[in-house]
Design an enzyme around this catalytic site. Structure first.
Site, PDB file in Angstrom:
ATOM      1  CG  HIS A  76      -1.738  -1.266   1.326  1.00  0.00           C
ATOM      2  ND1 HIS A  76      -2.253  -1.712   2.506  1.00  0.00           N
ATOM      3  CD2 HIS A  76      -2.071  -2.201   0.387  1.00  0.00           C
ATOM      4  CE1 HIS A  76      -2.887  -2.863   2.300  1.00  0.00           C
ATOM      5  NE2 HIS A  76      -2.774  -3.193   1.029  1.00  0.00           N
ATOM      6  CG  HIS A 263      -7.427  -3.436  -0.995  1.00  0.00           C
ATOM      7  ND1 HIS A 263      -6.926  -2.392  -0.255  1.00  0.00           N
ATOM      8  CD2 HIS A 263      -6.529  -4.447  -0.888  1.00  0.00           C
ATOM      9  CE1 HIS A 263      -5.785  -2.765   0.283  1.00  0.00           C
ATOM     10  NE2 HIS A 263      -5.512  -4.004  -0.074  1.00  0.00           N
ATOM     11  CG  ASP A 267      -3.363  -5.410  -2.648  1.00  0.00           C
ATOM     12  OD1 ASP A 267      -2.876  -4.603  -1.832  1.00  0.00           O
ATOM     13  OD2 ASP A 267      -4.221  -6.258  -2.338  1.00  0.00           O
ATOM     14  CG  HIS A 290       0.357  -9.360  -2.598  1.00  0.00           C
ATOM     15  ND1 HIS A 290       0.295  -8.088  -3.118  1.00  0.00           N
ATOM     16  CD2 HIS A 290      -0.473  -9.370  -1.535  1.00  0.00           C
ATOM     17  CE1 HIS A 290      -0.525  -7.357  -2.374  1.00  0.00           C
ATOM     18  NE2 HIS A 290      -1.005  -8.119  -1.413  1.00  0.00           N
TER      19      HIS A 290
HETATM   20 ZN   LIG Z   1      -3.607  -4.841   0.051  1.00  0.00          ZN
END
Ligand SMILES: [Zn+2]
Length: 311
Positions: A76, A263, A267, A290
């Site tokens: 973030h 969100h 990311d 991720h």
């Molecule tokens: Zn996140």
């Protein structure tokens, strides 16, 4: 190159450790985003690059150096640096995990803008050939214990693992991101969101208005598992959207019904910034993670004909 006009201090707690932590983001004349653990004597600078990303521990992006110093949950903060146009900074941190604040990128971004940013053009990384990272490839790379943990988390959550992240060439002007989430929980269901960053004030304003405040989310029932395994200890209703156990509602209020997928854009932006520049291309994240964002960058940089760099 561009950096902050003055240093910025931000305090909070880590979402996984729950420990209090401070970061000081310092202006720098050396290109790159570096982290430095001030709680470890003589700690080297750790460059926030895809190559230094270690185990993505299911839920965050962690970077580390060969001597074992690491910093967890950088994504973030990285997204806020990218949108603010900061490509050179040293981030001193007195713990292993960045402060989660409200689970979004908003506070970081606003603090950077308040301090001011100075400098010139961004380094661009132009995608020239399509690269794709599949969830199945990640499983093959895991050791048996991690694979079991991963399987358990996904099975508990009722998730199928056919996700992928793809980077492909576009017209050469922008980072175009489309994220799609498909969850069995009704409150999320099937959500898609697209965002285009071309470096203009308009695209920055779009991020600030529609994406920056979107928070991390988690299933309330999963929290117990995560907490028992030393993760999510700092998670609470102020920094995570908590899905109820039926999956048809949230325990705290959402800003938008599709805050979950918004969100994912934060990311993706944060993870793409571990490329070391402004990635120009189309990023498609289908049930992404991720780990997939990291793998797609590794694939991009594995062959010099996949990209061009414009300094
Ligand atoms: Zn996140």
């Amino acid at each position: 190159m561009s950096t902050l006009k003055k240093s910025v201090k931000i305090s909070g707690k880590g979402i996984h450790s729950g420990n209090p932590v401070d970061i000081v983001v310092l202006p720098s004349k050396k290109y790159g985003i570096f982290f430095q653990r001030t709680d470890i004597p003589n700690s080297d600078l750790i460059l926030a690059t895809y190559d230094n990303v270690g185990e993505t521990k299911m839920r965050n992006t962690t970077i580390g150096n060969l001597r074992g110093a690491h910093v967890q949950t950088i994504e973030h903060l990285m997204a806020a640096l990218f949108i603010a146009g900061i490509d050179s900074a040293i981030i001193q941190i007195n713990g292993a995990e960045t402060p989660i604040i409200d689970g979004s990128a908003e506070h970081f971004y606003q603090e950077f803008i308040k301090a001011g940013v100075t400098g010139g053009a961004r380094k661009k990384i132009i995608v020239k050939r399509t690269v794709i990272a599949h969830a199945a490839e990640l499983r093959r790379g895991m050791n048996v214990f991690v694979r079991m943990k991963w399987w358990l988390i996904n099975t508990l959550a009722g998730r199928k693992s056919n996700g992928y992240v793809k980077l492909e060439p576009n017209d050469g002007k922008a980072l175009e991101i489309t994220a799609t989430l498909i969850y069995p929980e009704k409150i999320i269901g099937n959500q898609s969101y697209s965002y285009v960053f071309d470096g203009t004030k308009k695209s920055v304003a779009d991020f600030v208005k529609n994406i920056a405040r979107a928070r991390t989310f988690g299933k309330f029932s999963e929290w117990k598992y995560l907490k028992a395994h030393g993760m999510g200890r700092g998670a609470d209703e102020t920094n995570v959207i908590a899905l109820n156990n039926r999956g048809d509602g949230t325990l705290n209020k959402t800003i938008w019904p599709d805050e979950f997928v918004r969100h994912k854009i934060i990311d993706a932006i944060g993870d793409m910034y571990t490329s070391g520049g402004f990635v120009i291309g189309r990023l498609e994240s289908f049930k992404g993670s991720h780990a997939l964002n990291n793998l797609v960058l590794k694939k991009l940089f594995s062959d010099a004909s996949n990209y061009d760099i414009i300094e």
